[in-house]
Motif scaffolding. Structure first.
Motif, PDB file in Angstrom:
ATOM      1  N   UNK A   1      15.478  -3.212  10.247  1.00  0.00           N
ATOM      2  CA  UNK A   1      14.899  -4.068   9.249  1.00  0.00           C
ATOM      3  C   UNK A   1      13.809  -3.301   8.492  1.00  0.00           C
ATOM      4  N   UNK A   2      13.821  -3.402   7.172  1.00  0.00           N
ATOM      5  CA  UNK A   2      12.847  -2.709   6.339  1.00  0.00           C
ATOM      6  C   UNK A   2      11.491  -3.398   6.396  1.00  0.00           C
ATOM      7  N   UNK A   3      10.435  -2.602   6.440  1.00  0.00           N
ATOM      8  CA  UNK A   3       9.098  -3.201   6.451  1.00  0.00           C
ATOM      9  C   UNK A   3       8.751  -3.759   5.078  1.00  0.00           C
ATOM     10  N   UNK A   4       7.906  -4.765   5.055  1.00  0.00           N
ATOM     11  CA  UNK A   4       7.410  -5.290   3.781  1.00  0.00           C
ATOM     12  C   UNK A   4       6.275  -4.389   3.313  1.00  0.00           C
ATOM     13  N   UNK A   5       6.312  -4.067   2.029  1.00  0.00           N
ATOM     14  CA  UNK A   5       5.255  -3.251   1.446  1.00  0.00           C
ATOM     15  C   UNK A   5       5.147  -3.615  -0.032  1.00  0.00           C
ATOM     16  N   UNK A   6       4.000  -3.267  -0.627  1.00  0.00           N
ATOM     17  CA  UNK A   6       3.755  -3.521  -2.027  1.00  0.00           C
ATOM     18  C   UNK A   6       3.414  -2.202  -2.714  1.00  0.00           C
ATOM     19  N   UNK A   7       3.879  -2.065  -3.943  1.00  0.00           N
ATOM     20  CA  UNK A   7       3.564  -0.896  -4.748  1.00  0.00           C
ATOM     21  C   UNK A   7       2.717  -1.361  -5.927  1.00  0.00           C
ATOM     22  N   UNK A   8       1.641  -0.653  -6.175  1.00  0.00           N
ATOM     23  CA  UNK A   8       0.782  -0.998  -7.302  1.00  0.00           C
ATOM     24  C   UNK A   8      -0.080   0.175  -7.700  1.00  0.00           C
ATOM     25  N   UNK A  40      -0.292   5.602  -8.091  1.00  0.00           N
ATOM     26  CA  UNK A  40       0.344   4.456  -7.452  1.00  0.00           C
ATOM     27  C   UNK A  40       0.278   4.622  -5.945  1.00  0.00           C
ATOM     28  N   UNK A  41       0.075   3.512  -5.262  1.00  0.00           N
ATOM     29  CA  UNK A  41       0.120   3.506  -3.798  1.00  0.00           C
ATOM     30  C   UNK A  41       1.106   2.446  -3.328  1.00  0.00           C
ATOM     31  N   UNK A  42       1.651   2.703  -2.164  1.00  0.00           N
ATOM     32  CA  UNK A  42       2.434   1.695  -1.451  1.00  0.00           C
ATOM     33  C   UNK A  42       1.581   1.291  -0.256  1.00  0.00           C
ATOM     34  N   UNK A  43       1.481  -0.023  -0.049  1.00  0.00           N
ATOM     35  CA  UNK A  43       0.677  -0.534   1.063  1.00  0.00           C
ATOM     36  C   UNK A  43       1.513  -1.451   1.937  1.00  0.00           C
ATOM     37  N   UNK A  44       1.272  -1.347   3.215  1.00  0.00           N
ATOM     38  CA  UNK A  44       1.789  -2.300   4.191  1.00  0.00           C
ATOM     39  C   UNK A  44       0.563  -2.984   4.739  1.00  0.00           C
ATOM     40  N   UNK A  73       4.331  11.297  -1.694  1.00  0.00           N
ATOM     41  CA  UNK A  73       4.251  11.448  -0.242  1.00  0.00           C
ATOM     42  C   UNK A  73       4.286  10.069   0.394  1.00  0.00           C
ATOM     43  N   UNK A  74       5.023   9.982   1.486  1.00  0.00           N
ATOM     44  CA  UNK A  74       5.103   8.769   2.297  1.00  0.00           C
ATOM     45  C   UNK A  74       4.767   9.196   3.717  1.00  0.00           C
ATOM     46  N   UNK A  75       3.907   8.440   4.356  1.00  0.00           N
ATOM     47  CA  UNK A  75       3.554   8.771   5.747  1.00  0.00           C
ATOM     48  C   UNK A  75       4.833   8.838   6.572  1.00  0.00           C
ATOM     49  N   UNK A  76       4.898   9.839   7.437  1.00  0.00           N
ATOM     50  CA  UNK A  76       6.150  10.143   8.144  1.00  0.00           C
ATOM     51  C   UNK A  76       6.751   8.931   8.856  1.00  0.00           C
ATOM     52  N   UNK A  77       5.935   8.109   9.435  1.00  0.00           N
ATOM     53  CA  UNK A  77       6.434   6.934  10.164  1.00  0.00           C
ATOM     54  C   UNK A  77       7.197   5.967   9.253  1.00  0.00           C
ATOM     55  N   UNK A  78       6.898   5.988   7.950  1.00  0.00           N
ATOM     56  CA  UNK A  78       7.447   5.017   7.013  1.00  0.00           C
ATOM     57  C   UNK A  78       8.534   5.606   6.119  1.00  0.00           C
ATOM     58  N   UNK A  80      12.195   6.728   4.914  1.00  0.00           N
ATOM     59  CA  UNK A  80      13.535   6.190   5.105  1.00  0.00           C
ATOM     60  C   UNK A  80      13.648   4.693   4.858  1.00  0.00           C
ATOM     61  N   UNK A  81      12.566   4.071   4.387  1.00  0.00           N
ATOM     62  CA  UNK A  81      12.572   2.622   4.144  1.00  0.00           C
ATOM     63  C   UNK A  81      12.542   2.279   2.650  1.00  0.00           C
ATOM     64  N   UNK A  82      12.726   3.271   1.784  1.00  0.00           N
ATOM     65  CA  UNK A  82      12.742   3.002   0.349  1.00  0.00           C
ATOM     66  C   UNK A  82      11.382   3.031  -0.318  1.00  0.00           C
ATOM     67  N   UNK A  83      10.370   3.475   0.400  1.00  0.00           N
ATOM     68  CA  UNK A  83       9.018   3.478  -0.146  1.00  0.00           C
ATOM     69  C   UNK A  83       8.865   4.551  -1.227  1.00  0.00           C
TER      70      UNK A  83
END
Length: 156
Positions: A1-8, A40-44, A73-78, A80-83
Motif C-alpha cells: 500500500x502506498x503511503x499518503x503524502x503531499x507535494x507543495x 518543492x517538498x513531499x511530506x508525510x 531526492x527522496x529519502x531511501x525508505x520512501x 518506489x512509492x511515486x514520490x
C-alpha cells in the motif's frame, strides 16, 4: 500500500530542514532565497520525505539557459512509492505554467531508476553542444558521465 503524502512549494522552514538533510552535521544557516528557484517538498504528515528544485537560468548563464530540474531526492525508505514522480510532475507543471518551452536536467548515465522515471514523464536525451566539453571534463575527472535530458511543451 502506498503511503499518503503531499507535494507543495517549500516554506523557508522546509528549506532549513532540506539543507540539514543534504548537509548532515552542519549548522543550518538561513539563506537568502534564490528568486529564480522554486522548491518543492513531499511530506508525510509533517516530515519531509522528498525534495526537488526548479531553477531558471537567464541567457547570461550560458550554456545553462532555461528551466532546469535540480536535486531530486527522496529519502531511501520512501523510494518506489511515486514520490519522485509526483515531485517531478509538480515541477514540470510549474515550469509550463511559467511559460517555459522545456525543462532540462542532468543525470548520471548509470542511474537507471532516475532515467526511467524521467522517460516516464516524457524526458528524452538531448545534446547541448556548448556543454559537451564541460561534461567530458567532468567524466575525465570523476569517472562518471552525465547526460542531458529534456521535456518540451507544445507552443501555445
Amino acid at each position: 500500500m502506498s503511503p499518503e503524502f503531499q507535494v507543495g512549494e517549500a516554506s523557508p522552514e522546509d528549506l532549513d530542514h532540506v539543507r540539514l538533510w543534504f548537509n548532515p552535521g552542519r549548522l543550518s544557516e538561513h539563506q537568502i532565497p534564490n528568486p529564480n528557484a522554486t522548491n518543492f517538498v513531499a511530506k508525510r504528515k509533517s516530515r519531509i520525505i522528498g525534495f526537488v528544485q526548479l531553477v531558471y537560468h537567464p541567457p547570461e548563464h550560458h550554456p545553462y539557459v532555461g528551466y532546469w530540474l535540480f536535486s531530486l531526492d527522496v529519502r531511501s525508505r520512501w523510494r518506489g512509492f511515486g514520490i519522485g514522480e509526483a515531485l517531478s510532475q509538480a515541477l514540470v507543471e510549474r515550469a509550463e505554467a511559467k511559460g517555459a518551452s522545456e525543462v532540462l536536467l542532468l543525470v548520471h548515465n548509470d542511474n537507471k531508476p532516475a532515467i526511467g522515471l524521467y522517460r516516464k514523464l516524457g524526458f528524452r536525451e538531448r545534446a547541448i553542444p556548448a556543454l559537451d566539453s564541460k561534461l567530458e571534463e567532468e567524466y575525465r575527472t570523476s569517472g562518471r558521465r552525465r547526460i542531458i535530458m529534456s521535456v518540451t511543451f507544445p507552443e501555445k
